[in-house]
Design a protein around this motif. Sequence first.
Motif, PDB file in Angstrom:
ATOM      1  N   VAL A   1      30.821  32.911  40.090  1.00  0.00           N
ATOM      2  CA  VAL A   1      31.094  33.748  41.262  1.00  0.00           C
ATOM      3  C   VAL A   1      30.662  35.185  40.994  1.00  0.00           C
ATOM      4  N   LYS A   2      30.924  35.658  39.799  1.00  0.00           N
ATOM      5  CA  LYS A   2      30.505  37.011  39.435  1.00  0.00           C
ATOM      6  C   LYS A   2      28.992  37.128  39.483  1.00  0.00           C
ATOM      7  N   GLY A   3      28.311  36.073  39.030  1.00  0.00           N
ATOM      8  CA  GLY A   3      26.853  36.065  39.047  1.00  0.00           C
ATOM      9  C   GLY A   3      26.275  36.059  40.448  1.00  0.00           C
ATOM     10  N   MET A   4      27.070  35.640  41.430  1.00  0.00           N
ATOM     11  CA  MET A   4      26.616  35.663  42.818  1.00  0.00           C
ATOM     12  C   MET A   4      26.614  37.078  43.384  1.00  0.00           C
ATOM     13  N   GLY A   5      27.189  38.006  42.630  1.00  0.00           N
ATOM     14  CA  GLY A   5      27.257  39.382  43.108  1.00  0.00           C
ATOM     15  C   GLY A   5      28.351  39.604  44.127  1.00  0.00           C
ATOM     16  N   LYS A   6      29.324  38.679  44.147  1.00  0.00           N
ATOM     17  CA  LYS A   6      30.431  38.778  45.099  1.00  0.00           C
ATOM     18  C   LYS A   6      31.668  39.318  44.386  1.00  0.00           C
ATOM     19  N   ASP A   7      32.326  40.270  45.016  1.00  0.00           N
ATOM     20  CA  ASP A   7      33.544  40.844  44.443  1.00  0.00           C
ATOM     21  C   ASP A   7      34.762  40.058  44.916  1.00  0.00           C
ATOM     22  N   ILE A   8      34.714  38.744  44.668  1.00  0.00           N
ATOM     23  CA  ILE A   8      35.741  37.838  45.183  1.00  0.00           C
ATOM     24  C   ILE A   8      36.647  37.394  44.036  1.00  0.00           C
ATOM     25  N   ALA A   9      37.949  37.447  44.259  1.00  0.00           N
ATOM     26  CA  ALA A   9      38.905  37.021  43.248  1.00  0.00           C
ATOM     27  C   ALA A   9      38.923  35.503  43.133  1.00  0.00           C
ATOM     28  N   VAL A  10      38.935  35.020  41.892  1.00  0.00           N
ATOM     29  CA  VAL A  10      39.139  33.602  41.618  1.00  0.00           C
ATOM     30  C   VAL A  10      40.526  33.468  41.008  1.00  0.00           C
ATOM     31  N   ILE A  11      41.377  32.686  41.652  1.00  0.00           N
ATOM     32  CA  ILE A  11      42.770  32.540  41.238  1.00  0.00           C
ATOM     33  C   ILE A  11      42.967  31.189  40.570  1.00  0.00           C
ATOM     34  N   GLU A  12      43.556  31.207  39.384  1.00  0.00           N
ATOM     35  CA  GLU A  12      43.823  29.965  38.651  1.00  0.00           C
ATOM     36  C   GLU A  12      45.134  29.353  39.091  1.00  0.00           C
ATOM     37  N   ASN A  13      45.164  28.026  39.209  1.00  0.00           N
ATOM     38  CA  ASN A  13      46.394  27.296  39.509  1.00  0.00           C
ATOM     39  C   ASN A  13      46.476  26.092  38.583  1.00  0.00           C
ATOM     40  N   GLY A  14      47.613  25.941  37.912  1.00  0.00           N
ATOM     41  CA  GLY A  14      47.819  24.787  37.037  1.00  0.00           C
ATOM     42  C   GLY A  14      48.354  25.152  35.675  1.00  0.00           C
ATOM     43  N   ASP A  15      49.572  24.675  35.368  1.00  0.00           N
ATOM     44  CA  ASP A  15      50.181  24.790  34.039  1.00  0.00           C
ATOM     45  C   ASP A  15      50.511  26.215  33.600  1.00  0.00           C
ATOM     46  N   CYS A  16      50.776  27.106  34.520  1.00  0.00           N
ATOM     47  CA  CYS A  16      51.251  28.438  34.142  1.00  0.00           C
ATOM     48  C   CYS A  16      52.770  28.444  34.233  1.00  0.00           C
ATOM     49  N   LEU A  17      53.426  28.976  33.198  1.00  0.00           N
ATOM     50  CA  LEU A  17      54.875  28.891  33.084  1.00  0.00           C
ATOM     51  C   LEU A  17      55.613  30.114  33.595  1.00  0.00           C
ATOM     52  N   GLY A  18      54.887  31.195  33.875  1.00  0.00           N
ATOM     53  CA  GLY A  18      55.556  32.403  34.330  1.00  0.00           C
ATOM     54  C   GLY A  18      54.709  33.636  34.102  1.00  0.00           C
ATOM     55  N   ALA A  19      55.310  34.799  34.341  1.00  0.00           N
ATOM     56  CA  ALA A  19      54.568  36.054  34.247  1.00  0.00           C
ATOM     57  C   ALA A  19      53.991  36.270  32.857  1.00  0.00           C
ATOM     58  N   GLU A  20      54.776  36.003  31.828  1.00  0.00           N
ATOM     59  CA  GLU A  20      54.283  36.184  30.466  1.00  0.00           C
ATOM     60  C   GLU A  20      53.162  35.199  30.155  1.00  0.00           C
ATOM     61  N   ASP A  21      53.342  33.942  30.549  1.00  0.00           N
ATOM     62  CA  ASP A  21      52.338  32.919  30.272  1.00  0.00           C
ATOM     63  C   ASP A  21      51.051  33.169  31.048  1.00  0.00           C
ATOM     64  N   ALA A  22      51.140  33.908  32.154  1.00  0.00           N
ATOM     65  CA  ALA A  22      49.943  34.211  32.943  1.00  0.00           C
ATOM     66  C   ALA A  22      48.922  34.982  32.119  1.00  0.00           C
ATOM     67  N   LYS A  23      49.389  35.744  31.146  1.00  0.00           N
ATOM     68  CA  LYS A  23      48.463  36.488  30.281  1.00  0.00           C
ATOM     69  C   LYS A  23      47.600  35.525  29.480  1.00  0.00           C
ATOM     70  N   ARG A  24      48.223  34.439  28.977  1.00  0.00           N
ATOM     71  CA  ARG A  24      47.459  33.422  28.246  1.00  0.00           C
ATOM     72  C   ARG A  24      46.420  32.773  29.146  1.00  0.00           C
TER      73      ARG A  24
END
Length: 459
Positions: free
Chosen positions: A226-249
């Motif tokens: 997506v970055k290579g497309m030159g688009k400033d679009i956010a890609v959001i991950e979903n799956g197996d995140c346990l919380g705010a701290e784990d989001a860093k991982r």
Amino acid sequence: MSRRLHSESPPPRSAKRAKMEKLTLESFKNGVVLAPMVRSGALPSRLFALKHGASLVWAPETIDKAILHSERVVDPVTGVVSYNGKSRAIWTTHPVEKPYLIYQIGSADPDLAVQAAKTVMQDVSGFDLNCGCPKPFSTHGGMGAALLTNPDLLCSILTALREAMPPEITVTAKIRLLPSQEDTLKLVERIINTGVSALTVHCRTRNMRDRDRAMIERLKEIVEFVKGMGKDIAVIENGDCLGAEDAKRVREATGAHSVMIARAAECNPSCFSNTPLTDIHETLVPAYLRLSKYLDNNWSLTKFCLSQFKSSHTKPNGKADEKRVRESIVKSRSFDEVVDIAGGWTGEEDFEEIVRAIEAREGKSHAGAEPSTADAEVVGAPEQTAASTTTPSTSTNQSSLCRAVEAKSGNKYITPPGTQNPHPPASGAPLIADVQRTLPALISGKDPLTPTPLVMPVL
């Protein structure tokens, strides 16, 4: 269904409240957000998620036709906005969450999707097209994950929504990985070119289930693409995140701009804080009951959400006490039977506390890098005190999930080039079935199809 008398518009709020700016591309970055979850994503859960630091919240998927024949009513006491069907509220919201609220549409028809969006657009800040749910209620008639096999239809819906909505209302999509990573990237390219403001990728294929480890390593290639497309679009991950701290991982492993949480939030809506609540049968459940009654939330829906709650314990008898509270709620048939657990009906105070926490964020970025700032500075009281008495506050089931993730991945997020994404036969849901869609309620005399059962189960 017993509800209060309604007025046509919500009561005026205090002039002290700063007006929130519209969502932008940046609103979807550097945040931890609440996933769209049928039933579990009810209004009280979304409000508690915002209180404890969720940067944005997704409403549960609502099928396009279901909302078209609803009646919008506003509670003159609480300001709750309800879209009511013939027998119940199909969807409820409150103006306080609007600046952070994304409404998810289930649709397989561009015209119907636009009509549904126009029906609720005054109460939301953005729309998300469900292109990933594999459950039959969503894949019915080619919706949800069935759209993954029909990219022309998928993109036509997104294009129609973007053209029909004013620029201040965002349009996004949520997809799953395709069996072929090459095909996934082709689909991503087409979606990005429809003009979406963000893209959420559930890092599992359609036939994978929660017990299967999310392939978060696959997202890094998508983010770079997506970055290579030159688009400033956010890609959001979903799956197996346990919380705010784990989001860093997760962000470090994937390069994702933000992380979406589902199961962990279903267990504990305070997981968006760096210090999530523990012993939630004491620190969260009573407040959740009080708020739900104050907002006139459906009792069966409230009970279902509470039945999913779990957390770690800091007291010797914590586990036994939590079980006792849960069993008592499950046996109850109305709010009146849980007054001892709720500690009296002072839900208005709980609501005002949430409003103060949310308003404290206004004027700041939607997507704060530190999701717990709001509740740490404003709410700080009994709930945070309870949470701060322990060190790791991850719930038992979340810890099990974390260990499973680590065991399966070896803490390495690498997939050899050319490896296909696993796509085991599981759901048996139709890919793009030619199923006749349900008739409108005005014709059939019945509520249209919606993910939430018309008769709520008594747990």
